[in-house]
Design a protein around this motif. Structure first.
Motif, PDB file in Angstrom:
ATOM      1  N   THR A   1       9.116  51.618  61.725  1.00  0.00           N
ATOM      2  CA  THR A   1       7.991  52.806  61.963  1.00  0.00           C
ATOM      3  C   THR A   1       9.137  53.668  62.675  1.00  0.00           C
ATOM      4  O   THR A   1       8.715  55.011  62.516  1.00  0.00           O
ATOM      5  N   ASP A   2       9.708  53.261  63.599  1.00  0.00           N
ATOM      6  CA  ASP A   2      10.761  53.995  64.277  1.00  0.00           C
ATOM      7  C   ASP A   2      11.696  54.946  63.459  1.00  0.00           C
ATOM      8  O   ASP A   2      11.646  56.264  63.690  1.00  0.00           O
ATOM      9  N   ARG A   3      12.057  54.433  62.441  1.00  0.00           N
ATOM     10  CA  ARG A   3      12.947  55.131  61.376  1.00  0.00           C
ATOM     11  C   ARG A   3      12.214  56.159  60.900  1.00  0.00           C
ATOM     12  O   ARG A   3      12.672  57.277  60.523  1.00  0.00           O
ATOM     13  N   ALA A   4      10.748  55.904  60.366  1.00  0.00           N
ATOM     14  CA  ALA A   4      10.012  56.712  59.822  1.00  0.00           C
ATOM     15  C   ALA A   4       9.837  57.960  60.634  1.00  0.00           C
ATOM     16  O   ALA A   4       9.759  59.096  60.371  1.00  0.00           O
ATOM     17  N   ARG A   5       9.515  57.708  62.080  1.00  0.00           N
ATOM     18  CA  ARG A   5       9.228  58.489  63.108  1.00  0.00           C
ATOM     19  C   ARG A   5      10.231  59.560  63.184  1.00  0.00           C
ATOM     20  O   ARG A   5      10.134  60.833  63.429  1.00  0.00           O
ATOM     21  N   GLU A   6      11.762  59.123  63.117  1.00  0.00           N
ATOM     22  CA  GLU A   6      12.758  59.859  63.581  1.00  0.00           C
ATOM     23  C   GLU A   6      12.974  60.862  62.264  1.00  0.00           C
ATOM     24  O   GLU A   6      13.258  62.012  62.349  1.00  0.00           O
ATOM     25  N   ALA A   7      12.893  60.375  61.032  1.00  0.00           N
ATOM     26  CA  ALA A   7      12.786  61.494  59.855  1.00  0.00           C
ATOM     27  C   ALA A   7      11.615  62.482  59.931  1.00  0.00           C
ATOM     28  O   ALA A   7      12.008  63.559  59.508  1.00  0.00           O
ATOM     29  N   LEU A   8      10.510  61.929  60.047  1.00  0.00           N
ATOM     30  CA  LEU A   8       9.136  62.802  60.024  1.00  0.00           C
ATOM     31  C   LEU A   8       9.278  63.791  61.463  1.00  0.00           C
ATOM     32  O   LEU A   8       9.119  65.054  61.049  1.00  0.00           O
ATOM     33  N   MET A   9      10.181  63.669  62.608  1.00  0.00           N
ATOM     34  CA  MET A   9      10.221  64.601  63.581  1.00  0.00           C
ATOM     35  C   MET A   9      10.969  65.760  63.223  1.00  0.00           C
ATOM     36  O   MET A   9      10.946  67.010  63.807  1.00  0.00           O
TER      37      MET A   9
ATOM     38  N   ALA B   1      -0.459  63.793  60.232  1.00  0.00           N
ATOM     39  CA  ALA B   1      -1.041  62.446  59.444  1.00  0.00           C
ATOM     40  C   ALA B   1       0.145  61.525  59.290  1.00  0.00           C
ATOM     41  O   ALA B   1      -0.296  60.355  59.300  1.00  0.00           O
ATOM     42  N   TYR B   2       1.154  61.731  58.903  1.00  0.00           N
ATOM     43  CA  TYR B   2       2.144  60.729  58.563  1.00  0.00           C
ATOM     44  C   TYR B   2       2.501  60.053  59.864  1.00  0.00           C
ATOM     45  O   TYR B   2       2.909  58.910  59.842  1.00  0.00           O
ATOM     46  N   LEU B   3       2.559  60.730  61.112  1.00  0.00           N
ATOM     47  CA  LEU B   3       2.796  60.131  62.267  1.00  0.00           C
ATOM     48  C   LEU B   3       1.698  59.206  62.552  1.00  0.00           C
ATOM     49  O   LEU B   3       1.821  58.102  63.111  1.00  0.00           O
ATOM     50  N   ALA B   4       0.746  59.629  62.223  1.00  0.00           N
ATOM     51  CA  ALA B   4      -0.632  58.874  62.579  1.00  0.00           C
ATOM     52  C   ALA B   4      -0.466  57.688  61.735  1.00  0.00           C
ATOM     53  O   ALA B   4      -1.265  56.373  62.125  1.00  0.00           O
ATOM     54  N   LEU B   5      -0.234  57.667  60.542  1.00  0.00           N
ATOM     55  CA  LEU B   5      -0.054  56.485  59.724  1.00  0.00           C
ATOM     56  C   LEU B   5       1.027  55.562  60.077  1.00  0.00           C
ATOM     57  O   LEU B   5       0.784  54.307  60.055  1.00  0.00           O
TER      58      LEU B   5
END
Length: 331
Positions: free
Chosen positions: A300-308, A318-322
């Motif tokens: 999830t940290d990898r996902a957040r890094e890409a999302l930011m 919404a993605y970050l909430a997911l």
């Protein structure tokens, strides 16, 4: 046709919530019409899992990704239907391989009819997805082919198991990335591409969704051990009964700690029903659960890094909430 229930994300933006709900309703209509056939039995078999329900999770991710471009672009809903058809087709095939009697609370297609019907129905859904793809452009067709290749590769690697000398945990994560992460990754990619988002945005969406997909499956691993059947609707120990070696189990089996000897003995194969409660108790108290949860959080940290790196719009929130939801649901 009303949209099916989706993951309960805290959509703080009402307009986004309405856009996603409207998009899912369109996806549902096209999904059902896309499997209509002149042969009534083909239609019945093809709609079997559609009518059994499902959260349309991948379609929702695609619709969120489309918010970074033009959400109403003509290829967005068909792209989501392609993703859902592909996912449903794999479920028909998975149930044959797993000899599963039930899917989504209903008899599986192989149990209701037979393996041949289930396999051919899955093939039919793949074909219907390909027909829709043909109108979406060569790039989309190529990405779908690459995704399908990963899906099959993941299934083969899971079936064959790790090669001699191969790290079992690394093998397991790679299987998850191919079997689960690849199609969820393509959901994000299609949403960005088909809405006309920039190439940088598309790549970030692709990376984030793959990480979310792997984390989601790791969460299922933890739920199988930690869940309360009343609250989660899942029966704890299902994987243990079937002898499926999920991440916490692999960590236990890789350890030589003396205090884990009894647990390793229980986990050597499918766990007998009379040993389920003991096994669950020992596994819940084992450090392997914390290690598996840490692995989930790393994804999830990898996902957040890409999302930011994405534009700060409600879809990003919404993605970050997911990402937060994936961690919370794991218990």
């Amino acid at each position: 046709m009303a949209a099916p229930p989706v993951v309960d994300l805290p959509f703080v933006d009402e307009r986004l919530a309405q856009d996603v709900a409207s998009g899912l309703a369109e996806v549902e209509r096209l999904l059902r019409s896309s499997v209509e056939s002149k042969d009534a039995f083909v239609t019945e078999a093809s709609k079997h899992l559609i009518e059994a329900g499902g959260k349309r999770f991948r379609a929702m991710l695609l619709l969120l990704a489309a918010q970074f471009g033009v959400p109403g672009a003509p290829g967005v809903v068909p792209g989501a239907v392609v993703i859902e058809l592909t996912h449903l087709a794999t479920l028909y095939h998975d149930d044959v391989m797993d000899e599963a009697p039930v899917r989504r609370g209903s008899p599986s297609a192989n149990a209701r009819w037979d393996n041949t019907v289930a396999i051919l129905t899955g093939d039919y859904l793949f074909a219907q997805a390909s027909e829709i793809l043909a109108d979406l452009g060569a790039d989309v067709v190529r990405i779908q082919a690459q995704t399908f290749s990963r899906l099959v590769r993941g299934q083969i690697r899971e079936t064959m198991g790790p090669r001699p000398g191969e790290d079992h945990v690394a093998h397991y994560i790679e299987v998850l990335a191919d079997k689960t992460g690849s199609l969820i990754s393509t959901s994000g990619r299609f949403g960005g591409m088909l809405s006309g988002a920039s190439s940088e945005v598309v790549e970030r969406l692709t990376e984030a969704c793959e990480a979310i997909g792997v984390a989601w499956q790791l969460g299922d691993d933890l739920l199988d051990v930690a869940s309360d059947s009343v609250e989660s609707g899942k029966t704890p120990g299902t994987d243990l009964r079937e002898g499926v070696r999920t991440l916490p189990v692999l960590y236990v089996l890789a350890s030589d700690a003396p205090e884990g000897a009894r647990l390793r003995e229980l986990l050597a194969g499918p766990v007998a029903e009379e040993d389920i409660e003991e096994t669950l108790g020992l596994l819940r108290a084992n450090p392997a659960m914390d290690r598996a949860r840490a692995e989930l959080v790393s994804w999830t940290d990898r996902a957040r890094e890409a999302l930011m790196g994405l534009p700060d719009i409600p879809a990003r929130a919404a993605y970050l909430a997911l990402c937060h939801y994936v961690i919370e649901r794991s218990g």
